[in-house]
Design a protein around this motif. Structure first.
Motif, PDB file in Angstrom:
ATOM      1  N   LYS A 196      20.250 -98.993 -38.417  1.00  0.00           N
ATOM      2  CA  LYS A 196      20.496 -97.554 -38.394  1.00  0.00           C
ATOM      3  C   LYS A 196      22.004 -97.301 -38.360  1.00  0.00           C
ATOM      4  CE  LYS A 196      16.093 -96.604 -38.155  1.00  0.00           C
ATOM      5  NZ  LYS A 196      15.376 -95.964 -39.290  1.00  0.00           N
ATOM      6  N   GLN A 197      22.385 -96.035 -38.243  1.00  0.00           N
ATOM      7  CA  GLN A 197      23.792 -95.662 -38.250  1.00  0.00           C
ATOM      8  C   GLN A 197      24.574 -96.385 -37.152  1.00  0.00           C
ATOM      9  OE1 GLN A 197      25.580 -93.193 -40.437  1.00  0.00           O
ATOM     10  NE2 GLN A 197      27.050 -94.635 -39.560  1.00  0.00           N
ATOM     11  N   ARG A 198      23.984 -96.482 -35.970  1.00  0.00           N
ATOM     12  CA  ARG A 198      24.684 -97.138 -34.859  1.00  0.00           C
ATOM     13  C   ARG A 198      24.945 -98.612 -35.184  1.00  0.00           C
ATOM     14  NH1 ARG A 198      22.563 -97.668 -28.568  1.00  0.00           N
ATOM     15  NH2 ARG A 198      24.421 -98.746 -27.774  1.00  0.00           N
ATOM     16  N   GLY A 199      23.955 -99.280 -35.739  1.00  0.00           N
ATOM     17  CA  GLY A 199      24.110-100.678 -36.102  1.00  0.00           C
ATOM     18  C   GLY A 199      25.173-100.878 -37.175  1.00  0.00           C
ATOM     19  N   GLN A 200      25.223 -99.960 -38.132  1.00  0.00           N
ATOM     20  CA  GLN A 200      26.239-100.045 -39.188  1.00  0.00           C
ATOM     21  C   GLN A 200      27.641 -99.869 -38.604  1.00  0.00           C
ATOM     22  OE1 GLN A 200      24.963 -97.103 -42.148  1.00  0.00           O
ATOM     23  NE2 GLN A 200      22.862 -97.847 -41.908  1.00  0.00           N
ATOM     24  N   THR A 201      27.757 -98.980 -37.636  1.00  0.00           N
ATOM     25  CA  THR A 201      29.053 -98.763 -36.980  1.00  0.00           C
ATOM     26  C   THR A 201      29.488-100.011 -36.218  1.00  0.00           C
ATOM     27  OG1 THR A 201      28.567 -96.394 -36.757  1.00  0.00           O
ATOM     28  CG2 THR A 201      30.326 -97.293 -35.371  1.00  0.00           C
ATOM     29  N   ILE A 202      28.546-100.634 -35.529  1.00  0.00           N
ATOM     30  CA  ILE A 202      28.853-101.861 -34.787  1.00  0.00           C
ATOM     31  C   ILE A 202      29.317-102.959 -35.741  1.00  0.00           C
ATOM     32  CG2 ILE A 202      27.839-103.737 -33.423  1.00  0.00           C
ATOM     33  CD1 ILE A 202      26.039-101.593 -32.100  1.00  0.00           C
TER      34      ILE A 202
ATOM     35  N   LEU B 186      31.059-100.341 -45.946  1.00  0.00           N
ATOM     36  CA  LEU B 186      30.314 -99.660 -44.876  1.00  0.00           C
ATOM     37  C   LEU B 186      30.893 -98.287 -44.581  1.00  0.00           C
ATOM     38  CD1 LEU B 186      29.659-102.581 -42.356  1.00  0.00           C
ATOM     39  CD2 LEU B 186      27.937-101.313 -43.660  1.00  0.00           C
ATOM     40  N   LEU B 187      32.217 -98.168 -44.681  1.00  0.00           N
ATOM     41  CA  LEU B 187      32.856 -96.869 -44.474  1.00  0.00           C
ATOM     42  C   LEU B 187      32.423 -95.897 -45.576  1.00  0.00           C
ATOM     43  CD1 LEU B 187      34.794 -95.457 -42.549  1.00  0.00           C
ATOM     44  CD2 LEU B 187      36.673 -96.154 -44.029  1.00  0.00           C
ATOM     45  N   GLY B 188      32.277 -96.416 -46.786  1.00  0.00           N
ATOM     46  CA  GLY B 188      31.768 -95.592 -47.875  1.00  0.00           C
ATOM     47  C   GLY B 188      30.333 -95.162 -47.620  1.00  0.00           C
TER      48      GLY B 188
ATOM     49  N   VAL C  59      36.932-115.775 -47.871  1.00  0.00           N
ATOM     50  CA  VAL C  59      37.014-115.403 -46.458  1.00  0.00           C
ATOM     51  C   VAL C  59      37.491-113.958 -46.289  1.00  0.00           C
ATOM     52  CG1 VAL C  59      38.032-115.972 -44.220  1.00  0.00           C
ATOM     53  CG2 VAL C  59      37.424-117.805 -45.807  1.00  0.00           C
ATOM     54  N   SER C  60      38.436-113.530 -47.125  1.00  0.00           N
ATOM     55  CA  SER C  60      38.949-112.161 -47.005  1.00  0.00           C
ATOM     56  C   SER C  60      37.980-111.116 -47.550  1.00  0.00           C
ATOM     57  CB  SER C  60      40.307-112.030 -47.708  1.00  0.00           C
ATOM     58  OG  SER C  60      40.238-112.441 -49.056  1.00  0.00           O
ATOM     59  N   THR C  61      36.820-111.575 -48.034  1.00  0.00           N
ATOM     60  CA  THR C  61      35.766-110.634 -48.415  1.00  0.00           C
ATOM     61  C   THR C  61      35.076-110.077 -47.172  1.00  0.00           C
ATOM     62  OG1 THR C  61      35.396-111.760 -50.530  1.00  0.00           O
ATOM     63  CG2 THR C  61      33.594-110.402 -49.715  1.00  0.00           C
ATOM     64  N   ILE C  62      35.205-110.787 -46.038  1.00  0.00           N
ATOM     65  CA  ILE C  62      34.547-110.351 -44.795  1.00  0.00           C
ATOM     66  C   ILE C  62      34.963-108.924 -44.406  1.00  0.00           C
ATOM     67  CG2 ILE C  62      34.362-110.791 -42.312  1.00  0.00           C
ATOM     68  CD1 ILE C  62      34.556-113.807 -43.007  1.00  0.00           C
TER      69      ILE C  62
ATOM     70  N   PHE D  22      30.712-102.528 -38.642  1.00  0.00           N
ATOM     71  CA  PHE D  22      32.021-102.125 -39.163  1.00  0.00           C
ATOM     72  C   PHE D  22      33.148-102.612 -38.260  1.00  0.00           C
ATOM     73  CE2 PHE D  22      35.498 -99.003 -39.030  1.00  0.00           C
ATOM     74  CZ  PHE D  22      35.933 -99.045 -40.349  1.00  0.00           C
ATOM     75  N   PHE D  23      33.033-102.318 -36.974  1.00  0.00           N
ATOM     76  CA  PHE D  23      34.093-102.695 -36.035  1.00  0.00           C
ATOM     77  C   PHE D  23      34.083-104.193 -35.739  1.00  0.00           C
ATOM     78  CE2 PHE D  23      33.850 -98.107 -35.004  1.00  0.00           C
ATOM     79  CZ  PHE D  23      35.203 -97.803 -35.169  1.00  0.00           C
ATOM     80  N   ALA D  24      32.900-104.796 -35.670  1.00  0.00           N
ATOM     81  CA  ALA D  24      32.810-106.221 -35.363  1.00  0.00           C
ATOM     82  C   ALA D  24      33.471-107.064 -36.454  1.00  0.00           C
ATOM     83  CB  ALA D  24      31.344-106.634 -35.198  1.00  0.00           C
ATOM     84  N   LEU D  25      33.261-106.697 -37.703  1.00  0.00           N
ATOM     85  CA  LEU D  25      33.869-107.438 -38.808  1.00  0.00           C
ATOM     86  C   LEU D  25      35.395-107.317 -38.781  1.00  0.00           C
ATOM     87  CD1 LEU D  25      31.359-106.486 -41.661  1.00  0.00           C
ATOM     88  CD2 LEU D  25      31.657-108.756 -40.635  1.00  0.00           C
TER      89      LEU D  25
END
Length: 370
Positions: free
Chosen positions: A147-153, A219-221, A209-212, A155-158
């Motif tokens: 869900k949205q929350r998981g996508q946000t997590i 995800l921001l899109g 590696v820089s694809t991570i 985003f920041f974790a990566l």
């Protein structure tokens, strides 16, 4: 290629994608030629903005690639999201997402190396389309199963995980946190895991590696696309304000992070993701406001024609000699313009030839669909 009906979609999305591709088509040469002709500080400054920095730093030209990936993410709720609502299984959609991602990787290899049998050691596997394909694929998998929350997590974790990798790692013989081309851990890992040759021998700007962190760009899109697609007509201005504020916050955060983690396209650093994400969101807001809220669409048709066949016009540069065609049709016009302004005139002719080709395909409703 196949014939399809032009679907109902977010007009500003196609227009902005076309605006982005316009510069890849060769429009940046306008500034380079003007700088050569006039020698003025103004045109030289603009010309420099359409050249990539050697390593750290940021120029307008650096935005083109991540903006396209951001827009691929914006399209996700309008494509994958709509199919989910229609009852398509996640398993079926997962297969389609993986298939599309791998096709883009394959097209990127073809773009780099042509259709030629070569030793694996001579083949460059990293590519612009490959990065778009992999980042799109993983971002869409996250979209499918969270869900949205998981996508946000995610985003920041990566972004944070990538920062820690570069902050505490390095190539053998270099101090921890080394950010030079020779000493950073990302380029070193690419030399270990990537087959074939890297673009610069010890580094590839489209490395594995820089694809991570590029997944976070997509995800921001997706976050932006979710906001836009779920907005009722009477709430459009409220959504616009939210996008603008988020874009500004991302830009401010990028400048702060840049102090300890430099903005760098070559490594697609986390600060680079925030910088490009902020600008991309502001550009999306601008196009959305003018086109979808105010209703001024006619001016954007020029860009929409490009945006509807973006992959095709990008790949065409590998198989069609556009300069030859332009000279064959308009060399006389360049001669009439004179030795000084002839090259500039031919740049506009070059762009016109490409656009006419895309317009013909648009009229026939023929699009390269990956």
């Amino acid at each position: 290629m196949e014939q399809i009906n032009i679907p109902q979609r977010l007009y500003s999305l196609d227009a902005l994608r076309g605006f982005d591709m316009f510069w890849i088509m060769g429009a940046e040469e306008i500034f380079h030629k003007e700088a050569e002709i006039t020698g003025s500080t103004f045109w030289n400054t603009l010309s420099l903005q359409f050249q990539h920095p050697a390593w750290h730093g940021f120029a307008a030209y650096d935005l083109i690639f991540p903006l396209f990936l951001f827009l691929a993410g914006v399209a996700t709720p309008y494509s994958v999201g709509k199919q989910m609502e229609r009852g398509h299984s996640k398993k079926d959609l997962l297969f389609r997402v993986i298939k599309r991602g791998l096709i883009l990787v394959l097209l990127g290899i073809v773009y780099n190396n042509g259709l030629e049998i070569q030793p694996i050691s001579d083949i460059r596997f990293g590519s612009v389309l490959g990065r778009i394909g992999l980042a799109y694929m993983f971002a869409n998998i996250i979209y499918l199963f969270t869900k949205q929350r998981g996508q946000t997590i995610w985003f920041f974790a990566l972004l944070l995980g990538y920062w820690l990798l570069l902050a505490f790692g390095s190539a053998p013989g270099f101090p921890s946190g080394d950010m030079t081309m020779q000493g950073n851990i990302v380029s070193y890992l690419d030399t270990l895991v990537m087959p074939g040759r890297l673009y610069l021998g010890i580094h590839d700007p489209e490395g594995l590696v820089s694809t991570i962190p590029a997944i976070s760009t997509a995800l921001l899109g997706i976050y932006t696309g979710n906001l836009l697609r779920n907005t009722r007509p009477e709430k459009m201005r409220k959504t616009l304000l939210k996008l603008v504020l988020t874009g500004v916050i991302l830009l401010v955060a990028a400048q702060i992070w840049n102090r300890v983690f430099p903005i760098n396209k070559n490594l697609w650093t986390s600060s680079f993701v925030l910088q490009c994400g902020g600008i991309s969101m502001l550009l999306m807001s601008l196009f959305y406001y003018i086109i979808d809220i105010l209703g001024y669409k006619k001016w954007a048709f020029f860009f929409k024609v490009i945006g509807m066949n973006s992959i095709l016009i990008y790949m065409s540069g590998r198989f069609i000699n556009w300069s030859y065609t332009t000279n064959a049709l308009f060399q006389w016009l360049g001669q009439l313009a004179g030795e000084l302004y002839g090259p500039l005139v031919l740049v506009f002719c070059y762009l016109a030839v490409k656009w006419a080709f895309l317009y013909f395909l648009y009229q026939k409703k023929v699009f390269l669909k990956v």
